[in-house]
Design a protein around this motif. Structure first.
Motif, mmCIF file in Angstrom:
data_model
loop_
_atom_site.group_PDB
_atom_site.id
_atom_site.type_symbol
_atom_site.label_atom_id
_atom_site.label_comp_id
_atom_site.label_asym_id
_atom_site.label_seq_id
_atom_site.Cartn_x
_atom_site.Cartn_y
_atom_site.Cartn_z
ATOM 1 N N ILE A 1 2.811 -11.789 14.482
ATOM 2 C CA ILE A 1 2.349 -13.155 14.761
ATOM 3 C C ILE A 1 3.493 -14.060 15.225
ATOM 4 O O ILE A 1 3.254 -15.079 15.875
ATOM 5 C CB ILE A 1 1.625 -13.761 13.522
ATOM 6 C CG1 ILE A 1 0.818 -15.000 13.900
ATOM 7 C CG2 ILE A 1 2.595 -14.087 12.390
ATOM 8 C CD1 ILE A 1 -0.288 -14.769 14.859
ATOM 9 N N THR A 2 4.725 -13.684 14.930
ATOM 10 C CA THR A 2 5.847 -14.534 15.354
ATOM 11 C C THR A 2 6.212 -14.300 16.828
ATOM 12 O O THR A 2 7.037 -15.016 17.379
ATOM 13 C CB THR A 2 7.106 -14.285 14.479
ATOM 14 O OG1 THR A 2 7.529 -12.937 14.673
ATOM 15 C CG2 THR A 2 6.840 -14.532 13.004
ATOM 16 N N LEU B 1 0.670 -6.505 11.996
ATOM 17 C CA LEU B 1 1.806 -5.686 12.433
ATOM 18 C C LEU B 1 1.432 -4.209 12.436
ATOM 19 O O LEU B 1 1.939 -3.436 13.237
ATOM 20 C CB LEU B 1 2.937 -5.820 11.405
ATOM 21 C CG LEU B 1 3.890 -6.993 11.453
ATOM 22 C CD1 LEU B 1 4.838 -6.897 10.268
ATOM 23 C CD2 LEU B 1 4.670 -6.964 12.757
ATOM 24 N N GLN B 2 0.568 -3.841 11.496
ATOM 25 C CA GLN B 2 0.214 -2.429 11.334
ATOM 26 C C GLN B 2 -1.014 -2.079 12.170
ATOM 27 O O GLN B 2 -1.725 -2.960 12.644
ATOM 28 C CB GLN B 2 -0.120 -2.152 9.868
ATOM 29 C CG GLN B 2 1.039 -2.393 8.937
ATOM 30 C CD GLN B 2 0.706 -1.950 7.529
ATOM 31 O OE1 GLN B 2 0.263 -0.838 7.314
ATOM 32 N NE2 GLN B 2 0.915 -2.834 6.578
ATOM 33 N N CYS C 1 -4.093 -8.892 8.553
ATOM 34 C CA CYS C 1 -5.428 -8.441 8.110
ATOM 35 C C CYS C 1 -5.478 -7.007 7.591
ATOM 36 O O CYS C 1 -6.493 -6.589 7.044
ATOM 37 C CB CYS C 1 -6.428 -8.597 9.250
ATOM 38 S SG CYS C 1 -6.065 -7.495 10.643
ATOM 39 N N VAL D 1 -5.421 -9.852 13.078
ATOM 40 C CA VAL D 1 -4.102 -9.590 13.680
ATOM 41 C C VAL D 1 -3.227 -8.962 12.604
ATOM 42 O O VAL D 1 -3.208 -9.450 11.469
ATOM 43 C CB VAL D 1 -3.435 -10.917 14.142
ATOM 44 C CG1 VAL D 1 -2.079 -10.648 14.795
ATOM 45 C CG2 VAL D 1 -4.340 -11.714 15.078
ATOM 46 N N PHE E 1 0.834 -1.184 0.000
ATOM 47 C CA PHE E 1 0.000 0.000 0.000
ATOM 48 C C PHE E 1 0.872 1.239 0.000
ATOM 49 O O PHE E 1 2.030 1.192 0.388
ATOM 50 C CB PHE E 1 -0.913 0.025 1.238
ATOM 51 C CG PHE E 1 -1.738 -1.203 1.313
ATOM 52 C CD1 PHE E 1 -2.865 -1.323 0.526
ATOM 53 C CD2 PHE E 1 -1.356 -2.271 2.100
ATOM 54 C CE1 PHE E 1 -3.603 -2.479 0.536
ATOM 55 C CE2 PHE E 1 -2.085 -3.431 2.115
ATOM 56 C CZ PHE E 1 -3.214 -3.534 1.335
ATOM 57 N N PRO F 1 -5.130 -3.678 5.312
ATOM 58 C CA PRO F 1 -5.944 -2.664 5.986
ATOM 59 C C PRO F 1 -7.318 -3.155 6.437
ATOM 60 O O PRO F 1 -8.008 -2.452 7.150
ATOM 61 C CB PRO F 1 -6.075 -1.576 4.914
ATOM 62 C CG PRO F 1 -6.033 -2.326 3.623
ATOM 63 C CD PRO F 1 -5.073 -3.463 3.848
ATOM 64 N N GLY F 2 -7.735 -4.364 6.003
ATOM 65 C CA GLY F 2 -8.962 -4.905 6.584
ATOM 66 C C GLY F 2 -10.027 -5.346 5.591
ATOM 67 O O GLY F 2 -11.153 -5.624 5.994
ATOM 68 N N SER F 3 -9.682 -5.469 4.301
ATOM 69 C CA SER F 3 -10.752 -5.818 3.350
ATOM 70 C C SER F 3 -11.229 -7.264 3.536
ATOM 71 O O SER F 3 -12.410 -7.553 3.366
ATOM 72 C CB SER F 3 -10.328 -5.550 1.905
ATOM 73 O OG SER F 3 -9.474 -6.540 1.425
ATOM 74 N N TRP F 4 -10.323 -8.179 3.905
ATOM 75 C CA TRP F 4 -10.782 -9.554 4.157
ATOM 76 C C TRP F 4 -11.699 -9.563 5.388
ATOM 77 O O TRP F 4 -12.714 -10.248 5.409
ATOM 78 C CB TRP F 4 -9.590 -10.499 4.381
ATOM 79 C CG TRP F 4 -8.952 -10.971 3.101
ATOM 80 C CD1 TRP F 4 -8.950 -10.320 1.906
ATOM 81 C CD2 TRP F 4 -8.249 -12.206 2.891
ATOM 82 N NE1 TRP F 4 -8.277 -11.068 0.967
ATOM 83 C CE2 TRP F 4 -7.833 -12.221 1.534
ATOM 84 C CE3 TRP F 4 -7.910 -13.281 3.704
ATOM 85 C CZ2 TRP F 4 -7.102 -13.290 0.986
ATOM 86 C CZ3 TRP F 4 -7.181 -14.342 3.157
ATOM 87 C CH2 TRP F 4 -6.792 -14.345 1.816
HETATM 88 C C1 SAM Z 1 -1.402 -7.963 1.643
HETATM 89 S S1 SAM Z 1 -1.612 -7.321 3.248
HETATM 90 C C2 SAM Z 1 -3.105 -8.097 3.761
HETATM 91 C C3 SAM Z 1 -4.329 -7.511 3.112
HETATM 92 C C4 SAM Z 1 -5.592 -7.940 3.817
HETATM 93 N N1 SAM Z 1 -5.899 -9.343 3.564
HETATM 94 C C5 SAM Z 1 -6.773 -7.122 3.346
HETATM 95 O O1 SAM Z 1 -7.574 -7.658 2.602
HETATM 96 O O2 SAM Z 1 -6.893 -5.967 3.732
HETATM 97 C C6 SAM Z 1 -0.392 -8.187 4.149
HETATM 98 C C7 SAM Z 1 -0.309 -7.813 5.608
HETATM 99 O O3 SAM Z 1 0.516 -8.764 6.287
HETATM 100 C C8 SAM Z 1 1.017 -8.099 7.422
HETATM 101 N N2 SAM Z 1 2.107 -8.855 8.034
HETATM 102 C C9 SAM Z 1 3.314 -9.161 7.503
HETATM 103 N N3 SAM Z 1 4.070 -9.821 8.393
HETATM 104 C C10 SAM Z 1 3.320 -9.954 9.521
HETATM 105 C C11 SAM Z 1 3.565 -10.527 10.804
HETATM 106 N N4 SAM Z 1 4.738 -11.101 11.110
HETATM 107 N N5 SAM Z 1 2.576 -10.485 11.731
HETATM 108 C C12 SAM Z 1 1.392 -9.890 11.437
HETATM 109 N N6 SAM Z 1 1.111 -9.316 10.240
HETATM 110 C C13 SAM Z 1 2.059 -9.342 9.298
HETATM 111 C C14 SAM Z 1 1.457 -6.758 6.859
HETATM 112 O O4 SAM Z 1 1.586 -5.803 7.884
HETATM 113 C C15 SAM Z 1 0.332 -6.451 5.871
HETATM 114 O O5 SAM Z 1 -0.608 -5.585 6.432
#
Ligand code: SAM
Length: 231
Positions: free
Chosen positions: A118-119, A101-102, A78, A99, A11, A80-83
């Motif tokens: 998540i780790t 990171l952002q 998740c 859940v 993004f 920005p949250g569309s899923w």
């Molecule tokens: C492609 S986006 C997800 C889009 C989301 N499915 C949606 O529909 O809005 C990938 C996300 O994975 C998150 N991410 C990457 N590594 C992560 C981690 N170790 N723990 C939690 N989230 C993580 C990123 O911060 C990012 O927001």
């Protein structure tokens, strides 16, 4: 003004660092042009989805019909949250946790753990506590994407490792229980370790399918592994 933006997790986010090279400006222009004409981006805007990836989940659910009104769902990565928007709509009587990171802006019907890796064992404990009250989980989603390093092979392995972390949460770590007919859907970037990871998944799920929804960009290595019937 656009000089102040950069790509982060797929993004555009505001950043004080400026694009200084011609290549970066070219990439940015191509990104903006593609986003403004891309069919799924336009449709996402029309339907108030936070990202075009909503259409990937909807297509996979239309194919496998796994999101039920009563489902308990955890969506890892998740933002920005569309899923989450799709899941709360399709599972109105269930429990939905996100859940990332952002920081994720609130979504009615979703319990969100922002700024959570998540780790991290602390985050895993929080998930364990929250889900302990809910019984088993029906659907585990992971659309995570680590920040790309630029080396495809490395990025592929890093993403598989993140998916493994999620898989271990309900197999080895017992952070929560996956229900018997449970579903695990995770995104990978294709590469050499795909076969081995599918074999690991097949040891615990009767069905493992590889899917590429039409909303995935043609030139992307992105694939989804849909696993059903947890053994
Ligand atoms: C492609 S986006 C997800 C889009 C989301 N499915 C949606 O529909 O809005 C990938 C996300 O994975 C998150 N991410 C990457 N590594 C992560 C981690 N170790 N723990 C939690 N989230 C993580 C990123 O911060 C990012 O927001």
């Amino acid at each position: 003004m656009l000089k102040n933006y950069r790509f982060f997790g797929g993004f555009l986010t505001k950043n004080s660092r400026r694009f200084s090279t011609k290549k970066a400006k070219g990439n940015l222009n191509r990104y903006i042009q593609r986003q403004s004409t891309d069919e799924f981006t336009v449709r996402a805007r029309e339907h108030n989805f936070r990202a075009r990836s909503a259409f990937k989940l909807m297509e996979i659910d239309e194919k496998f019909k796994f999101l039920k009104p009563e489902s308990t769902v955890i969506d890892i990565g998740c933002a920005p949250g569309s899923w989450l928007q799709v899941v709360v709509d399709r599972c109105p009587n269930g429990y939905v946790m996100g859940v990332d990171l952002q920081n994720v802006l609130p979504i009615r019907g979703a319990d969100i753990l922002s700024l959570s890796d998540i780790t991290s064992p602390e985050v895993q404990s929080k998930i364990r506590e929250k889900l302990a009250k809910r019984g088993s989980v029906d659907v585990v989603l992971s659309d995570m994407a680590p920040n790309p390093t630029g080396d495809n092979a490395t990025d592929h392995l890093r993403l598989i490792e993140l998916c493994r972390t999620v898989f271990r949460l309900f197999t080895e770590e017992k952070a929560f229980e996956l229900s018997k007919n449970g579903v695990f859907l995770c995104k990978i970037w294709d590469g050499s370790a795909r076969g081995e990871f599918i074999r690991e998944l097949s040891n615990r799920f009767s069905t493992v399918k590889t899917v590429k929804p039409t909303a995935c960009r043609d030139n992307s290595a992105e694939l989804y592994l849909f696993c059903r019937n947890f053994k």
